[in-house]
Write a protein that holds these residues in place. Structure first.
Motif: not given
Length: 120
Positions: A56, A27, A22, A63-64
């Motif tokens: 990630w 996001y 990711l 962002e998560d």
């Protein structure tokens, strides 16, 4: 990285297929979709399919984390389908950051994950 979002059950279930790693830009697609569905339907259920997922980048991890804080109470259930031990640990690690019920399922049990995330 690849992230595919599919709305099911009239938008109350978001199926998220992630693969690779990711990045922050993922996001920019995911967060607005969740926010729109929460506005339309209230609490959501999410099925994360993490087949071939590798984690990630640092900016995406941030962002998560922000997503988890901002949407602490917006998700009712999260089914995580994966294939690696660290993905299972990730499901346990995420529990304090959400009010959602979270369960991990091995890829071989994907049908059971879908049944659990859909049940009343």
């Amino acid at each position: 990285m690849s992230m595919q979002l599919n709305e099911e059950n009239g938008g109350k279930l978001l199926v998220v297929h992630v693969s690779g790693k990711l990045v922050k830009a993922d996001y920019e697609q995911f967060v607005p979709a969740v926010e729109r569905l929460v506005r339309q339907h209230g609490k959501l259920r999410i099925l994360f399919d993490m087949t071939d997922f590798h984690g990630w980048e640092a900016s995406a991890a941030w962002e998560d984390f922000k997503f988890g804080v901002e949407h602490f109470a917006d998700i009712e259930r999260i089914a995580m389908v994966g294939e690696k031990q660290w993905q299972h640990a990730m499901a346990t690690f995420g529990k304090p950051f959400t009010k959602a019920k979270i369960r991990y399922f091995d890829h071989a049990d994907a049908a059971e994950a879908r049944k659990w995330v859909d049940e009343a």
